[in-house]
Write a protein that holds these residues in place. Structure first.
Motif, PDB file in Angstrom:
ATOM      1  N   GLY A  32     -18.272  -4.820  40.572  1.00  0.00           N
ATOM      2  CA  GLY A  32     -18.871  -4.808  39.245  1.00  0.00           C
ATOM      3  C   GLY A  32     -17.948  -4.163  38.235  1.00  0.00           C
ATOM      4  N   SER A  33     -18.483  -3.952  37.068  1.00  0.00           N
ATOM      5  CA  SER A  33     -17.690  -3.255  36.061  1.00  0.00           C
ATOM      6  C   SER A  33     -18.412  -1.970  35.678  1.00  0.00           C
ATOM      7  CB  SER A  33     -17.484  -4.131  34.831  1.00  0.00           C
ATOM      8  OG  SER A  33     -18.704  -4.331  34.153  1.00  0.00           O
ATOM      9  N   ILE A  34     -17.643  -0.953  35.371  1.00  0.00           N
ATOM     10  CA  ILE A  34     -18.204   0.329  34.984  1.00  0.00           C
ATOM     11  C   ILE A  34     -17.294   0.933  33.920  1.00  0.00           C
ATOM     12  CG2 ILE A  34     -17.043   1.514  36.890  1.00  0.00           C
ATOM     13  CD1 ILE A  34     -19.435   3.461  36.895  1.00  0.00           C
ATOM     14  N   GLU A  35     -17.896   1.536  32.929  1.00  0.00           N
ATOM     15  CA  GLU A  35     -17.133   2.222  31.890  1.00  0.00           C
ATOM     16  C   GLU A  35     -16.668   3.565  32.437  1.00  0.00           C
ATOM     17  OE1 GLU A  35     -16.416   1.097  28.828  1.00  0.00           O
ATOM     18  OE2 GLU A  35     -17.500  -0.771  29.130  1.00  0.00           O
ATOM     19  N   VAL A  36     -15.409   3.892  32.227  1.00  0.00           N
ATOM     20  CA  VAL A  36     -14.849   5.160  32.672  1.00  0.00           C
ATOM     21  C   VAL A  36     -14.190   5.824  31.469  1.00  0.00           C
ATOM     22  CG1 VAL A  36     -13.160   6.273  34.186  1.00  0.00           C
ATOM     23  CG2 VAL A  36     -14.438   4.291  34.990  1.00  0.00           C
ATOM     24  N   SER A  37     -14.441   7.106  31.304  1.00  0.00           N
ATOM     25  CA  SER A  37     -13.809   7.825  30.192  1.00  0.00           C
ATOM     26  C   SER A  37     -13.313   9.180  30.668  1.00  0.00           C
ATOM     27  CB  SER A  37     -14.796   8.014  29.036  1.00  0.00           C
ATOM     28  OG  SER A  37     -15.781   8.959  29.383  1.00  0.00           O
ATOM     29  N   ALA A  38     -12.372   9.715  29.919  1.00  0.00           N
ATOM     30  CA  ALA A  38     -11.871  11.072  30.121  1.00  0.00           C
ATOM     31  C   ALA A  38     -11.621  11.628  28.729  1.00  0.00           C
ATOM     32  CB  ALA A  38     -10.602  11.072  30.956  1.00  0.00           C
ATOM     33  N   THR A  39     -12.459  12.516  28.273  1.00  0.00           N
ATOM     34  CA  THR A  39     -12.418  12.950  26.880  1.00  0.00           C
ATOM     35  C   THR A  39     -11.544  14.171  26.620  1.00  0.00           C
ATOM     36  OG1 THR A  39     -14.398  14.287  27.182  1.00  0.00           O
ATOM     37  CG2 THR A  39     -14.717  12.026  26.426  1.00  0.00           C
ATOM     38  N   LYS A  40     -10.916  14.734  27.642  1.00  0.00           N
ATOM     39  CA  LYS A  40     -10.122  15.953  27.451  1.00  0.00           C
ATOM     40  C   LYS A  40      -9.019  15.764  26.413  1.00  0.00           C
ATOM     41  CE  LYS A  40      -7.366  19.326  29.976  1.00  0.00           C
ATOM     42  NZ  LYS A  40      -6.803  19.653  31.282  1.00  0.00           N
ATOM     43  N   SER A  41      -8.406  14.599  26.378  1.00  0.00           N
ATOM     44  CA  SER A  41      -7.336  14.371  25.413  1.00  0.00           C
ATOM     45  C   SER A  41      -7.856  14.359  23.978  1.00  0.00           C
ATOM     46  CB  SER A  41      -6.605  13.063  25.718  1.00  0.00           C
ATOM     47  OG  SER A  41      -7.500  11.976  25.642  1.00  0.00           O
ATOM     48  N   ALA A  42      -9.132  14.078  23.796  1.00  0.00           N
ATOM     49  CA  ALA A  42      -9.721  14.066  22.457  1.00  0.00           C
ATOM     50  C   ALA A  42     -10.306  15.430  22.078  1.00  0.00           C
ATOM     51  CB  ALA A  42     -10.808  13.005  22.368  1.00  0.00           C
ATOM     52  N   THR A  43     -10.796  16.171  23.067  1.00  0.00           N
ATOM     53  CA  THR A  43     -11.468  17.439  22.769  1.00  0.00           C
ATOM     54  C   THR A  43     -10.587  18.653  22.990  1.00  0.00           C
ATOM     55  OG1 THR A  43     -12.336  17.620  25.023  1.00  0.00           O
ATOM     56  CG2 THR A  43     -13.730  16.507  23.398  1.00  0.00           C
ATOM     57  N   GLY A  44      -9.497  18.492  23.688  1.00  0.00           N
ATOM     58  CA  GLY A  44      -8.653  19.632  24.014  1.00  0.00           C
ATOM     59  C   GLY A  44      -9.181  20.350  25.242  1.00  0.00           C
ATOM     60  N   HIS A  45      -8.591  21.487  25.554  1.00  0.00           N
ATOM     61  CA  HIS A  45      -8.986  22.244  26.740  1.00  0.00           C
ATOM     62  C   HIS A  45     -10.127  23.178  26.365  1.00  0.00           C
ATOM     63  CE1 HIS A  45      -8.908  23.948  30.593  1.00  0.00           C
ATOM     64  NE2 HIS A  45      -7.676  23.588  30.882  1.00  0.00           N
ATOM     65  N   LEU A  46     -11.326  22.852  26.780  1.00  0.00           N
ATOM     66  CA  LEU A  46     -12.512  23.621  26.411  1.00  0.00           C
ATOM     67  C   LEU A  46     -12.865  24.708  27.422  1.00  0.00           C
ATOM     68  CD1 LEU A  46     -14.708  20.667  25.122  1.00  0.00           C
ATOM     69  CD2 LEU A  46     -13.343  22.269  23.790  1.00  0.00           C
ATOM     70  N   LEU A  47     -12.022  24.883  28.425  1.00  0.00           N
ATOM     71  CA  LEU A  47     -12.234  25.897  29.459  1.00  0.00           C
ATOM     72  C   LEU A  47     -13.643  25.800  30.048  1.00  0.00           C
ATOM     73  CD1 LEU A  47     -10.381  28.860  27.726  1.00  0.00           C
ATOM     74  CD2 LEU A  47      -9.497  27.342  29.479  1.00  0.00           C
ATOM     75  N   GLY A  48     -14.460  26.811  29.914  1.00  0.00           N
ATOM     76  CA  GLY A  48     -15.793  26.825  30.522  1.00  0.00           C
ATOM     77  C   GLY A  48     -16.749  25.809  29.952  1.00  0.00           C
ATOM     78  N   ALA A  49     -16.485  25.311  28.761  1.00  0.00           N
ATOM     79  CA  ALA A  49     -17.383  24.345  28.124  1.00  0.00           C
ATOM     80  C   ALA A  49     -17.032  22.894  28.462  1.00  0.00           C
ATOM     81  CB  ALA A  49     -17.359  24.536  26.614  1.00  0.00           C
ATOM     82  N   ALA A  50     -15.954  22.668  29.191  1.00  0.00           N
ATOM     83  CA  ALA A  50     -15.475  21.308  29.451  1.00  0.00           C
ATOM     84  C   ALA A  50     -16.502  20.452  30.194  1.00  0.00           C
ATOM     85  CB  ALA A  50     -14.169  21.349  30.237  1.00  0.00           C
ATOM     86  N   SER A  51     -17.100  20.983  31.231  1.00  0.00           N
ATOM     87  CA  SER A  51     -18.078  20.201  32.000  1.00  0.00           C
ATOM     88  C   SER A  51     -19.296  19.866  31.153  1.00  0.00           C
ATOM     89  CB  SER A  51     -18.511  20.965  33.248  1.00  0.00           C
ATOM     90  OG  SER A  51     -17.417  21.116  34.113  1.00  0.00           O
ATOM     91  N   GLY A  52     -19.750  20.818  30.356  1.00  0.00           N
ATOM     92  CA  GLY A  52     -20.891  20.573  29.475  1.00  0.00           C
ATOM     93  C   GLY A  52     -20.586  19.508  28.444  1.00  0.00           C
ATOM     94  N   ALA A  53     -19.398  19.560  27.849  1.00  0.00           N
ATOM     95  CA  ALA A  53     -19.008  18.559  26.852  1.00  0.00           C
ATOM     96  C   ALA A  53     -18.911  17.173  27.475  1.00  0.00           C
ATOM     97  CB  ALA A  53     -17.681  18.948  26.209  1.00  0.00           C
ATOM     98  N   GLU A  54     -18.339  17.078  28.668  1.00  0.00           N
ATOM     99  CA  GLU A  54     -18.264  15.793  29.376  1.00  0.00           C
ATOM    100  C   GLU A  54     -19.660  15.274  29.697  1.00  0.00           C
ATOM    101  OE1 GLU A  54     -16.015  13.589  30.292  1.00  0.00           O
ATOM    102  OE2 GLU A  54     -14.146  14.646  29.913  1.00  0.00           O
ATOM    103  N   ALA A  55     -20.537  16.156  30.163  1.00  0.00           N
ATOM    104  CA  ALA A  55     -21.903  15.744  30.492  1.00  0.00           C
ATOM    105  C   ALA A  55     -22.627  15.212  29.256  1.00  0.00           C
ATOM    106  CB  ALA A  55     -22.676  16.909  31.098  1.00  0.00           C
TER     107      ALA A  55
END
Length: 73
Positions: A32-55
């Protein structure tokens, strides 16, 4: 939608991307097809907030029917 995490060093980024692709394929298959993203390059290194921002971006994406932008170099 699947959100993957990325590393910052070129070699570890390549290895992390390969591992992420294998993980997505093992869960969702290859037929099938599935959308995949990685937003770190757009948001920068958010340290402890990274997982929350991705979620949040992963949860909101289907509501607005748009995958988060992935800024690749």
């Amino acid at each position: 939608m699947a959100a993957i995490r990325s590393a910052s060093a070129p070699i570890s980024t390549a290895l992390a991307t390969l591992a992420a692709v294998r993980a997505v394929r093992s869960v969702f298959g290859t037929n099938g097809s599935i959308e995949v993203s990685a937003t770190k390059s757009a948001t920068g290194h958010l340290l402890g907030a990274a997982s929350g921002a991705e979620a949040i971006s992963t949860i909101l994406a289907p509501r607005v029917q748009m995958a988060p932008d992935t800024n690749s170099r």
